[in-house]
Write a protein that holds these residues in place. Structure first.
Motif, PDB file in Angstrom:
ATOM      1  N   PHE A   1       0.848  -1.195   0.000  1.00 31.34           N
ATOM      2  CA  PHE A   1       0.000   0.000   0.000  1.00 31.34           C
ATOM      3  C   PHE A   1       0.885   1.246   0.000  1.00 31.34           C
ATOM      4  CE2 PHE A   1      -2.959   3.030   2.191  1.00 31.34           C
ATOM      5  CZ  PHE A   1      -3.919   3.044   1.191  1.00 31.34           C
ATOM      6  N   VAL A   2       0.326   2.378  -0.420  1.00 28.51           N
ATOM      7  CA  VAL A   2       1.125   3.608  -0.518  1.00 28.51           C
ATOM      8  C   VAL A   2       1.647   4.083   0.842  1.00 28.51           C
ATOM      9  CG1 VAL A   2       0.099   4.441  -2.659  1.00 28.51           C
ATOM     10  CG2 VAL A   2      -0.999   4.985  -0.477  1.00 28.51           C
ATOM     11  N   ILE A   3       1.003   3.659   1.914  1.00 31.15           N
ATOM     12  CA  ILE A   3       1.496   3.942   3.266  1.00 31.15           C
ATOM     13  C   ILE A   3       1.619   2.614   3.999  1.00 31.15           C
ATOM     14  CG2 ILE A   3       1.089   5.135   5.457  1.00 31.15           C
ATOM     15  CD1 ILE A   3      -0.692   7.103   3.944  1.00 31.15           C
ATOM     16  N   ASP A   4       2.837   2.243   4.331  1.00 32.78           N
ATOM     17  CA  ASP A   4       3.060   0.980   5.036  1.00 32.78           C
ATOM     18  C   ASP A   4       4.111   1.195   6.127  1.00 32.78           C
ATOM     19  OD1 ASP A   4       3.775  -1.586   5.924  1.00 32.78           O
ATOM     20  OD2 ASP A   4       3.211  -2.481   4.006  1.00 32.78           O
ATOM     21  N   PRO A   5       3.686   1.309   7.380  1.00 32.56           N
ATOM     22  CA  PRO A   5       4.621   1.555   8.482  1.00 32.56           C
ATOM     23  C   PRO A   5       5.723   0.505   8.604  1.00 32.56           C
ATOM     24  CG  PRO A   5       2.353   1.893   9.208  1.00 32.56           C
ATOM     25  CD  PRO A   5       2.289   1.262   7.854  1.00 32.56           C
ATOM     26  N   LEU A   6       5.417  -0.754   8.288  1.00 33.49           N
ATOM     27  CA  LEU A   6       6.435  -1.811   8.414  1.00 33.49           C
ATOM     28  C   LEU A   6       7.556  -1.654   7.401  1.00 33.49           C
ATOM     29  CD1 LEU A   6       4.343  -5.023   9.169  1.00 33.49           C
ATOM     30  CD2 LEU A   6       5.751  -3.685  10.733  1.00 33.49           C
ATOM     31  N   TYR A   7       7.278  -0.971   6.320  1.00 36.63           N
ATOM     32  CA  TYR A   7       8.342  -0.674   5.352  1.00 36.63           C
ATOM     33  C   TYR A   7       9.115   0.566   5.788  1.00 36.63           C
ATOM     34  CZ  TYR A   7      10.746   0.681   1.062  1.00 36.63           C
ATOM     35  OH  TYR A   7      11.712   1.030   0.163  1.00 36.63           O
ATOM     36  N   THR A   8       8.393   1.607   6.182  1.00 37.08           N
ATOM     37  CA  THR A   8       9.003   2.923   6.391  1.00 37.08           C
ATOM     38  C   THR A   8       9.734   3.066   7.724  1.00 37.08           C
ATOM     39  OG1 THR A   8       7.235   3.885   5.044  1.00 37.08           O
ATOM     40  CG2 THR A   8       8.557   5.401   6.364  1.00 37.08           C
ATOM     41  N   LEU A   9       9.116   2.641   8.817  1.00 40.89           N
ATOM     42  CA  LEU A   9       9.676   2.935  10.136  1.00 40.89           C
ATOM     43  C   LEU A   9      11.047   2.296  10.391  1.00 40.89           C
ATOM     44  CD1 LEU A   9       6.465   2.922  12.369  1.00 40.89           C
ATOM     45  CD2 LEU A   9       7.693   4.866  11.385  1.00 40.89           C
ATOM     46  N   PRO A  10      11.252   0.999  10.121  1.00 39.79           N
ATOM     47  CA  PRO A  10      12.601   0.444  10.311  1.00 39.79           C
ATOM     48  C   PRO A  10      13.633   1.146   9.423  1.00 39.79           C
ATOM     49  CG  PRO A  10      10.998  -1.310  10.095  1.00 39.79           C
ATOM     50  CD  PRO A  10      10.299  -0.043   9.717  1.00 39.79           C
ATOM     51  N   PHE A  11      13.233   1.462   8.216  1.00 40.05           N
ATOM     52  CA  PHE A  11      14.090   2.166   7.267  1.00 40.05           C
ATOM     53  C   PHE A  11      14.499   3.528   7.847  1.00 40.05           C
ATOM     54  CE2 PHE A  11      14.338   2.773   2.339  1.00 40.05           C
ATOM     55  CZ  PHE A  11      15.713   2.873   2.440  1.00 40.05           C
ATOM     56  N   LEU A  12      13.527   4.234   8.419  1.00 39.16           N
ATOM     57  CA  LEU A  12      13.769   5.547   9.005  1.00 39.16           C
ATOM     58  C   LEU A  12      14.709   5.465  10.200  1.00 39.16           C
ATOM     59  CD1 LEU A  12      13.153   8.584   9.192  1.00 39.16           C
ATOM     60  CD2 LEU A  12      11.105   8.002  10.523  1.00 39.16           C
ATOM     61  N   VAL A  13      14.525   4.454  11.036  1.00 41.57           N
ATOM     62  CA  VAL A  13      15.389   4.284  12.217  1.00 41.57           C
ATOM     63  C   VAL A  13      16.846   4.108  11.801  1.00 41.57           C
ATOM     64  CG1 VAL A  13      15.959   2.731  14.128  1.00 41.57           C
ATOM     65  CG2 VAL A  13      13.569   3.369  13.707  1.00 41.57           C
ATOM     66  N   PHE A  14      17.092   3.244  10.828  1.00 38.79           N
ATOM     67  CA  PHE A  14      18.462   3.022  10.359  1.00 38.79           C
ATOM     68  C   PHE A  14      19.042   4.283   9.728  1.00 38.79           C
ATOM     69  CE2 PHE A  14      17.316  -1.614  10.239  1.00 38.79           C
ATOM     70  CZ  PHE A  14      18.282  -2.021  11.143  1.00 38.79           C
ATOM     71  N   LEU A  15      18.206   5.050   9.037  1.00 34.43           N
ATOM     72  CA  LEU A  15      18.684   6.283   8.410  1.00 34.43           C
ATOM     73  C   LEU A  15      19.105   7.298   9.469  1.00 34.43           C
ATOM     74  CD1 LEU A  15      19.012   7.816   5.680  1.00 34.43           C
ATOM     75  CD2 LEU A  15      16.747   8.794   6.124  1.00 34.43           C
ATOM     76  N   VAL A  16      18.312   7.436  10.520  1.00 31.33           N
ATOM     77  CA  VAL A  16      18.641   8.372  11.605  1.00 31.33           C
ATOM     78  C   VAL A  16      19.930   7.942  12.303  1.00 31.33           C
ATOM     79  CG1 VAL A  16      17.891   9.270  13.843  1.00 31.33           C
ATOM     80  CG2 VAL A  16      16.251   9.096  11.953  1.00 31.33           C
ATOM     81  N   LEU A  17      20.085   6.647  12.527  1.00 26.51           N
ATOM     82  CA  LEU A  17      21.313   6.146  13.147  1.00 26.51           C
ATOM     83  C   LEU A  17      22.531   6.468  12.278  1.00 26.51           C
ATOM     84  CD1 LEU A  17      20.134   2.641  14.443  1.00 26.51           C
ATOM     85  CD2 LEU A  17      20.698   4.656  15.826  1.00 26.51           C
ATOM     86  N   ALA A  18      22.388   6.312  10.990  1.00 28.33           N
ATOM     87  CA  ALA A  18      23.485   6.617  10.073  1.00 28.33           C
ATOM     88  C   ALA A  18      23.786   8.111  10.063  1.00 28.33           C
ATOM     89  CB  ALA A  18      23.128   6.151   8.659  1.00 28.33           C
ATOM     90  N   MET A  19      22.762   8.913  10.101  1.00 26.84           N
ATOM     91  CA  MET A  19      22.911  10.367  10.055  1.00 26.84           C
ATOM     92  C   MET A  19      23.710  10.899  11.241  1.00 26.84           C
ATOM     93  SD  MET A  19      19.791  13.138   9.978  1.00 26.84           S
ATOM     94  CE  MET A  19      18.933  12.174   8.738  1.00 26.84           C
TER      95      MET A  19
END
Length: 333
Positions: free
Chosen positions: A129-147
Motif C-alpha cells: 500500500f502507498v502507506i506501510d509503516p512496516l516498510y518505512t519505520l525500520p528504514f527511518l530508524v536506520f537512516l537516523v542512526l546513520a545520520m
C-alpha cells in the motif's frame, strides 16, 4: 508511496552513492531527488481531472525523466558546492538514483508507474500500500542512526546498508505473500464453482496481512478479502458492472480515457439521476458487505456536448471507519 517514505528512500540512496564524500549533504539532496517525481500532483491545479490522473506517475516517474533531469540537477548542485570533493558526475549519479528509485518503489503499489514512458503501460505489482509503516519505520530508524555518525565512520555506511536491506527484504516478503494469497483466492473460487475471466489482487491499506481480490465475471465483479489468519472460506460480494448505463456517454473522449485509466475494472452507478464511474482497483471505503462507495469514484456531468468529470471527495469519517474495520478484519474472520 507516501512522501515520507520517498524522502527516506531518497536520503538512503544519496548516502549510499555519495555519503563518504559529502556526509549529510548526500542525504539532503537524495531526499530532494526522492520527492521531485511527485511534483506532478500540481497538474490537478492546471488541468481537468482526467488529464491530471493520466499525468500522475507518468513522465516524471519514468527512466527518461531520471536520465534527463539527473545531469541538470547535478550541474546546479555542483555549482553550489564547488568546494566539496564531489564532482559533477558524482552529483549527477546521486540525482539519477534518487529520481529513479522513486518510481521503482511506486511500481510495487496499486497505482503503478509509467516507468517506460512514452509507453502507456503502467508497471504495478500491487503488493504494498502507498502507506506501510512496516516498510518505512525500520528504514527511518536506520537512516537516523546513520545520520548521527561522522561521514567516514564505518557504522554510518553499515546502518544505511542495513536500512536498504531491511526495506528491500520487506518488499520481497510482500511479493511472496501476494503469491500465497493469490493462490488462496483462486482455490476458493474453484471450490465455490465460480467462473471468471480475470482476477486482480492487492494488499489492503496500511498492512500486508489482509489482501483483496477483484474478480471479473460475465455481468458483475466480485470483491473478496483474505487475511493470513483466516480460518473460514473467502466470501465474495457481487457488484453489477452496469456498463450499458454508460452507453450514452461513451462517445466523449474523457469517458473513453477514464475507462482506459481503470484498465477495465469499473462499475457504473446512478444516484439522484447522476452517473458515477467507480474505479475498482483501489477498493471500497469500508469492509462492510453492504458498502457501495468506492475509494475512487467520478461523477460524470454532461454539459454542452462534453462531459465534466469530478472526483468524489473523501471525508475524514470515511478514513476513520475504514481504519477501524481494517484493524478488526486483518486478524482473521
Amino acid at each position: 508511496m507516501d512522501s515520507l517514505t520517498q524522502i527516506v528512500l531518497g536520503a538512503a540512496v544519496g548516502e549510499a552513492v555519495l555519503g563518504k564524500k559529502v556526509g549529510n549533504k548526500a542525504m539532503l539532496y537524495g531526499a530532494i531527488a526522492g520527492t521531485i517525481p511527485d511534483l506532478d500532483i500540481f497538474a490537478s491545479y492546471f488541468t481537468d481531472t482526467v488529464t491530471a490522473i493520466e499525468m500522475h506517475r507518468g513522465f516524471s516517474h519514468s527512466i527518461v525523466f531520471s536520465i534527463l533531469m539527473a545531469p541538470i540537477l547535478g550541474w546546479i548542485v555542483h555549482k553550489m558546492h564547488k568546494r566539496e570533493e564531489a564532482t559533477f558526475r558524482d552529483w549527477s549519479w546521486l540525482f539519477f538514483w534518487g529520481l529513479f528509485t522513486h518510481p521503482i518503489l511506486d511500481a510495487f503499489t496499486t497505482w503503478g508507474t509509467q516507468l517506460f514512458w512514452p509507453s502507456e503501460v503502467r508497471l504495478a505489482f500491487r503488493n504494498i500500500f502507498v502507506i506501510d509503516p512496516l516498510y518505512t519505520l525500520p528504514f527511518l530508524v536506520f537512516l537516523v542512526l546513520a545520520m548521527r555518525q561522522k561521514k567516514t565512520a564505518p557504522k554510518r555506511s553499515k546502518y544505511n546498508t542495513w536500512g536498504l536491506y531491511a526495506s528491500t527484504s520487506y518488499l520481497i516478503i510482500t511479493l511472496i505473500l501476494k503469491g500465497v494469497t493469490y493462490k488462496k483466492f483462486k482455490d476458493n473460487l474453484h471450490l465455490q464453482g465460480i467462473s471468471y475471466s480475470n482476477i486482480s489482487t492487492r494488499t489492503a491499506p496500511f498492512n500486508t496481512l489482509l489482501w483483496s481480490a477483484n474478480v471479473d465475471t460475465k455481468d458483475a465483479y466480485l470483491i473478496g478479502t483474505y487475511s493470513l489468519f483466516d480460518s473460514k472460506p473467502i466470501s465474495f460480494v457481487k457488484y453489477p458492472k452496469n456498463h450499458e448505463v454508460l452507453d450514452g456517454l461513451r462517445k466523449y473522449d474523457k469517458v473513453k480515457r477514464l475507462i482506459k485509466i481503470t484498465e477495465g475494472w469499473y462499475t457504473v452507478t446512478q444516484k439522484n439521476n447522476e452517473l458515477y464511474l467507480n474505479d475498482l482497483r483501489f477498493g471500497l471505503m469500508s469492509l462492510d458487505p453492504n458498502e457501495k462507495q468506492f475509494a475512487f469514484s467520478y461523477r460524470l456531468i454532461e454539459k454542452s456536448q462534453d462531459v465534466v468529470v469530478e472526483e468524489t471527495p473523501k471525508v475524514s469519517g470515511d478514513v476513520k471507519r475504514l481504519f477501524k474495520a481494517l484493524w478488526q478484519r486483518m486478524w482473521g474472520n
